[in-house]
Design a protein around this motif. Structure first.
Motif, PDB file in Angstrom:
ATOM      1  N   ASN A 201       0.821  -1.210   0.000  1.00 46.20           N
ATOM      2  CA  ASN A 201       0.000   0.000   0.000  1.00 46.20           C
ATOM      3  C   ASN A 201       0.857   1.263   0.000  1.00 46.20           C
ATOM      4  O   ASN A 201       0.466   2.286  -0.571  1.00 46.20           O
ATOM      5  CB  ASN A 201      -0.938  -0.012   1.210  1.00 46.20           C
ATOM      6  CG  ASN A 201      -2.011  -1.079   1.093  1.00 46.20           C
ATOM      7  OD1 ASN A 201      -2.994  -0.919   0.376  1.00 46.20           O
ATOM      8  ND2 ASN A 201      -1.822  -2.191   1.796  1.00 46.20           N
ATOM      9  N   ALA A 202       2.039   1.189   0.628  1.00 46.39           N
ATOM     10  CA  ALA A 202       2.949   2.342   0.583  1.00 46.39           C
ATOM     11  C   ALA A 202       3.419   2.598  -0.844  1.00 46.39           C
ATOM     12  O   ALA A 202       3.533   3.761  -1.272  1.00 46.39           O
ATOM     13  CB  ALA A 202       4.146   2.098   1.499  1.00 46.39           C
TER      14      ALA A 202
ATOM     15  N   MET B 277       0.844   4.563  -2.740  1.00 43.87           N
ATOM     16  CA  MET B 277       0.882   5.996  -2.414  1.00 43.87           C
ATOM     17  C   MET B 277       2.107   6.672  -3.033  1.00 43.87           C
ATOM     18  O   MET B 277       2.038   7.828  -3.467  1.00 43.87           O
ATOM     19  CB  MET B 277       0.880   6.191  -0.899  1.00 43.87           C
ATOM     20  CG  MET B 277      -0.304   5.562  -0.190  1.00 43.87           C
ATOM     21  SD  MET B 277      -1.889   6.236  -0.715  1.00 43.87           S
ATOM     22  CE  MET B 277      -1.973   7.704   0.284  1.00 43.87           C
TER      23      MET B 277
ATOM     24  N   SER C 207       4.555   7.737   2.860  1.00 43.04           N
ATOM     25  CA  SER C 207       3.588   6.950   2.089  1.00 43.04           C
ATOM     26  C   SER C 207       3.024   5.812   2.922  1.00 43.04           C
ATOM     27  O   SER C 207       1.819   5.547   2.890  1.00 43.04           O
ATOM     28  CB  SER C 207       4.251   6.406   0.819  1.00 43.04           C
ATOM     29  OG  SER C 207       4.727   7.449   0.002  1.00 43.04           O
TER      30      SER C 207
ATOM     31  N   ASN D  81       0.588   7.360   5.556  1.00 41.77           N
ATOM     32  CA  ASN D  81      -0.671   7.809   4.960  1.00 41.77           C
ATOM     33  C   ASN D  81      -1.537   6.634   4.511  1.00 41.77           C
ATOM     34  O   ASN D  81      -2.760   6.640   4.691  1.00 41.77           O
ATOM     35  CB  ASN D  81      -0.390   8.735   3.767  1.00 41.77           C
ATOM     36  CG  ASN D  81       0.234  10.050   4.204  1.00 41.77           C
ATOM     37  OD1 ASN D  81       0.122  10.448   5.367  1.00 41.77           O
ATOM     38  ND2 ASN D  81       0.899  10.728   3.279  1.00 41.77           N
ATOM     39  N   ALA D  82      -0.898   5.613   3.918  1.00 39.78           N
ATOM     40  CA  ALA D  82      -1.653   4.442   3.474  1.00 39.78           C
ATOM     41  C   ALA D  82      -2.251   3.699   4.663  1.00 39.78           C
ATOM     42  O   ALA D  82      -3.416   3.277   4.631  1.00 39.78           O
ATOM     43  CB  ALA D  82      -0.748   3.517   2.669  1.00 39.78           C
TER      44      ALA D  82
ATOM     45  N   ASP E  39      -6.303  -3.247  -5.614  1.00 43.98           N
ATOM     46  CA  ASP E  39      -5.794  -2.517  -4.453  1.00 43.98           C
ATOM     47  C   ASP E  39      -5.555  -1.045  -4.774  1.00 43.98           C
ATOM     48  O   ASP E  39      -5.848  -0.159  -3.958  1.00 43.98           O
ATOM     49  CB  ASP E  39      -4.491  -3.156  -3.969  1.00 43.98           C
ATOM     50  CG  ASP E  39      -4.714  -4.524  -3.349  1.00 43.98           C
ATOM     51  OD1 ASP E  39      -5.879  -4.839  -3.032  1.00 43.98           O
ATOM     52  OD2 ASP E  39      -3.741  -5.278  -3.204  1.00 43.98           O
ATOM     53  N   THR E  40      -5.025  -0.776  -5.965  1.00 43.96           N
ATOM     54  CA  THR E  40      -4.772   0.617  -6.353  1.00 43.96           C
ATOM     55  C   THR E  40      -6.075   1.390  -6.492  1.00 43.96           C
ATOM     56  O   THR E  40      -6.212   2.512  -5.978  1.00 43.96           O
ATOM     57  CB  THR E  40      -3.992   0.659  -7.676  1.00 43.96           C
ATOM     58  OG1 THR E  40      -2.770  -0.073  -7.528  1.00 43.96           O
ATOM     59  CG2 THR E  40      -3.677   2.088  -8.077  1.00 43.96           C
TER      60      THR E  40
ATOM     61  N   LEU F  54      -7.610   2.199  -3.005  1.00 43.54           N
ATOM     62  CA  LEU F  54      -7.014   3.345  -2.312  1.00 43.54           C
ATOM     63  C   LEU F  54      -7.401   4.657  -2.994  1.00 43.54           C
ATOM     64  O   LEU F  54      -7.676   5.661  -2.327  1.00 43.54           O
ATOM     65  CB  LEU F  54      -5.496   3.204  -2.274  1.00 43.54           C
ATOM     66  CG  LEU F  54      -4.907   2.267  -1.209  1.00 43.54           C
ATOM     67  CD1 LEU F  54      -3.395   2.310  -1.243  1.00 43.54           C
ATOM     68  CD2 LEU F  54      -5.401   2.624   0.174  1.00 43.54           C
TER      69      LEU F  54
ATOM     70  N   GLU G 140      -9.418   7.769  -1.347  1.00 47.87           N
ATOM     71  CA  GLU G 140      -8.925   9.146  -1.467  1.00 47.87           C
ATOM     72  C   GLU G 140      -9.973  10.040  -2.135  1.00 47.87           C
ATOM     73  O   GLU G 140     -10.158  11.203  -1.745  1.00 47.87           O
ATOM     74  CB  GLU G 140      -7.632   9.153  -2.293  1.00 47.87           C
ATOM     75  CG  GLU G 140      -6.446   8.544  -1.592  1.00 47.87           C
ATOM     76  CD  GLU G 140      -5.711   9.559  -0.747  1.00 47.87           C
ATOM     77  OE1 GLU G 140      -5.530  10.699  -1.192  1.00 47.87           O
ATOM     78  OE2 GLU G 140      -5.340   9.217   0.384  1.00 47.87           O
TER      79      GLU G 140
END
Length: 706
Positions: A561-562, A565, A576, A579-580, A665-666, A669, A673
């Motif tokens: 996940n980082a 970001m 990153s 925040n993730a 996953d992308t 996120l 956001e």
């Protein structure tokens, strides 16, 4: 409510604020974590230096070619044994000695020969006959027949007996076969020792019995190789079919994801319902039977678990557990139905994104190629390091000897004091080692080699994740899809990752590599402690292994996940990751639901692809179906191509679904956001798909007409 919301966000970070300049992955970004980038480059330079040192001192021939008692290679060009490719053991029985496990060498003289013996002879019968010239081929080089029989056998100049042998891995092993149910070597059931005493061959058979299994393994390997040579064409066709089915499944997920998920949920509910009904029927059937009312506590623990199935209390416990599970699942469906619908919509959207960035399906080939380079360099360096030792000679003796096991020089040993102390001893090559500083540092160099392999392999995987995340994020943040999608999004994301974020990728890969090398060391220590009886040490080791396994899983999840970001915002690794993590924590229920739904779909897809291709391969290679006029080739083992197709199909499906999973996953996120950044107004429109907006009852307001 406002106070609770503020307290919640205070615990899990601050939501992203609206940025009018943000239109997807940031192009004007700077380099991140440059210190880690420098460390990675220095480590690679050091890794290359280690490889050069290993290649300078190492000799892979020590792995490929056998060595005789003087440490000289058999069959190696440019040596005096160039025309002698096989290693012959004077007494193969001694290879079954426990000393072999300690010294990694049979305590018997060994010489290089042109070919393995093909007849049965004893030295006593051969030394005064016409067979002696043939027998001399299996004596030590330079042997002269100027000694008595007893002296020759005492000094180890010639073997006491020759038995028919076959070469395996360039070593001569007795040719064992069965005759009328009797295990035999050659055509003899007895043999004479060098002094003429006849003995039963059982001793020789016991010493070489394992060679029979090795020969059978060689025959099996040859048959498998033959099967590959005649079926490789059809194996490739099967793998191509698996690739087509994988691609088709990803396309169909756009239309069938919702149906597949709801069918799965209904099937789980029905299966649990049937389980409750079955438990009740068994509970009712056991009513009145003798002994069925005994409680589980009174019965205690029984090794035969079937005993518990004759107790009514067992079925009552099963029924209660299944009923609780049924109620929990139904309640989750009632309260989480909206989030399940969101997960399904995201999966469908991921299928569209992959369709617009089709070249992303080929990117796993790049990752595979880079990983192959890492593995090849690690393996070659490890081999050169392990073969960079010098030949070490030790004293061997069949009888008790005070100097046995000490190092010696084969050239000066016959005239040394050790030879006089132990007349029956001989100086023989034992293993490769050394006492120099370089040899003492070999273990540390091997650990560094493994660590660098983990670091570089994780870096390659991280590069792939950032590249795919950047491409799919470009798709999500395009307001008018696909018109606003940039040209060549995958190549642009790859260039940004290498140009600006090599340090961040190295940082994340380094953290994961440290945990993995610690796990390797723990596994090594665990193997060393298995023979120990210290229960506390075993318990502590188990706890440490479990903790570091969990830590590795968590770091992989956080890194993944980082990297997403990093691909979107271009921030450093720590920022990153923070925040993730906080973004996911603010939406933890959605994360859990999406994770389980996608896991199920990917599992179902892999089973469907592997199962369908495997069944097709089974029917074809067993001649149950024919394709046009062609039929399957004759095979020794039809399971060889079938298993190859099944394993290859799974790897292909895993490669396709790894891209699809990164896409999901992308987009997830980006979706989270999007919810925090925008509100649907003309100035802050949502970028999500119409389906997601409809599920969340969100709309983009049109700009007011002037």
């Amino acid at each position: 409510m406002a106070g609770e919301r503020q307290h919640y966000y205070g615990k899990h970070g601050t939501p992203q604020k609206y940025d009018p300049a943000f239109k997807g992955p940031i192009y004007n970004r700077g380099c991140t974590d440059t210190i880690c980038c420098v460390f990675l480059l220095l480590a690679i330079v050091g890794y290359v230096a280690v490889g050069i040192i290993a290649w300078t001192h190492g000799d892979p021939r020590k792995v490929i070619y056998p060595t005789d008692s003087r440490g000289e290679f058999c069959g190696q060009k440019g040596t005096k044994n160039a025309n002698k490719p096989y290693l012959f053991y004077f007494n193969i029985v001694k290879c079954a000695s426990p000393l072999v496990l300690l010294e990694f060498q049979c305590p018997t003289p060994q010489i290089c020969v042109e070919k393995c013996p093909n007849r049965y002879l004893t030295y006593l019968n051969a030394h005064k006959s016409q067979d002696f010239e043939y027998y001399k081929e299996f004596c030590v080089p330079g042997f002269k027949n100027n000694k008595g029989v007893a002296e020759v056998l005492r000094d180890g100049d010639c073997p006491a007996v020759l038995t028919p042998s076959k070469p395996l891995a360039q070593r001569c092993f007795p040719a064992i076969h069965t005759h009328k149910g009797v295990l035999m070597v050659g055509n003899e059931t007895t043999y004479e020792d060098g002094l003429g005493a006849r003995k039963n061959v059982t001793e020789l058979v016991e010493g070489a019995k394992k060679a029979n299994g090795v020969l059978e393994a060689r025959q099996l390997a040859m048959r498998i190789f033959e099967d590959y040579t005649v079926s490789w064409y059809w194996i490739v066709i099967g793998l191509v079919i698996a690739m087509v089915i994988s691609l088709l499944f990803i396309v169909l997920l756009r239309f069938l994801a919702g149906i597949m998920v709801w069918v799965m949920i209904v099937m789980v509910i029905l299966v649990l319902g049937y389980g409750i009904f079955h438990c009740y029927m068994e509970y009712a059937r056991l009513r009145g039977e003798a002994g069925s009312d005994i409680s589980l506590v009174d019965l205690g623990f029984q090794t035969d678990l079937r005993v518990y199935l004759h107790l009514r209390q067992t079925w009552m416990a099963f029924m209660i557990i299944l009923s609780i599970l049924e109620v929990i699942i139904i309640l989750l469906l009632i309260f989480l139905r909206k989030r399940i619908l969101i997960a399904i919509a995201l999966i469908k959207e991921a299928s569209r994104a992959v369709g617009y960035v089709m070249c992303s399906l080929l990117y796993p080939l790049v990752t595979f190629f880079l990983l192959c380079l890492c593995i090849a360099y690690w393996a070659s360096t490890a081999i050169f390091l392990s073969t960079s030792n010098e030949a070490v000679y030790k004293i061997f003796s069949d009888t008790a000897c005070s100097v046995a096991g000490k190092t010696c020089n084969p050239e000066t040993f016959p005239s040394s004091n050790e030879s006089r102390l132990c007349p029956g001893a001989y100086c023989q090559f034992a293993f490769y080692g050394g006492e120099s500083n370089y040899h003492r540092a070999l273990l540390g160099l091997q650990i560094f080699n493994v660590f660098m392999f983990f670091w570089l392999a994780n870096f390659v995987l991280a590069l792939g994740q950032v590249t795919l995340a950047g491409a799919f994020a470009s798709y999500y943040w395009a307001l008018n899809k696909p018109d606003d999608l940039p040209a060549f999004p995958l190549f642009s994301a790859f260039g940004r990752a290498l140009r600006y974020h090599t340090g961040s990728l190295a940082f994340g890969a380094l953290i994961l590599a440290i945990v993995q090398i610690i796990r390797v060391m723990l596994e090594y220590l665990d193997q060393r402690l298995k023979a120990a009886e210290n229960k506390f040490a075993k318990f502590l080791m188990t706890c440490l292994k479990c903790c570091f396994w969990c830590l590795e899983k968590f770091i992989k999840f956080l890194n993944r996940n980082a990297y997403i970001m990093i691909a979107i915002y271009g921030t450093n690794f720590c920022t990153s990751a923070r925040n993730a993590f906080f973004l996911l924590m603010r939406n933890i229920i959605r994360v859990a639901v999406l994770d389980k739904v996608t896991d199920f779909l990917f599992l179902l897809g892999k089973l469907l692809i592997v199962g369908s291709v495997g069944i097709l391969a089974f029917f074809f290679f067993t001649h149950r179906i024919r394709i046009v006029q062609d039929t399957a080739p004759p095979l020794n083992y039809y399971w060889v191509p079938i298993l190859t197709v099944i394993i290859g199909s799974y790897l292909i499906a895993h490669g396709f679904f790894s891209v699809y999973g990164m896409c999901v996953d992308t987009l997830f996120l980006c979706f989270l956001e999007d919810l925090e950044r925008n509100d649907g107004t003309a100035e802050r429109p949502y970028f999500m798909s119409p389906t997601l907006k409809r599920l969340l009852k969100k709309t983009n307001k049109k700009p007011a007409e002037s």
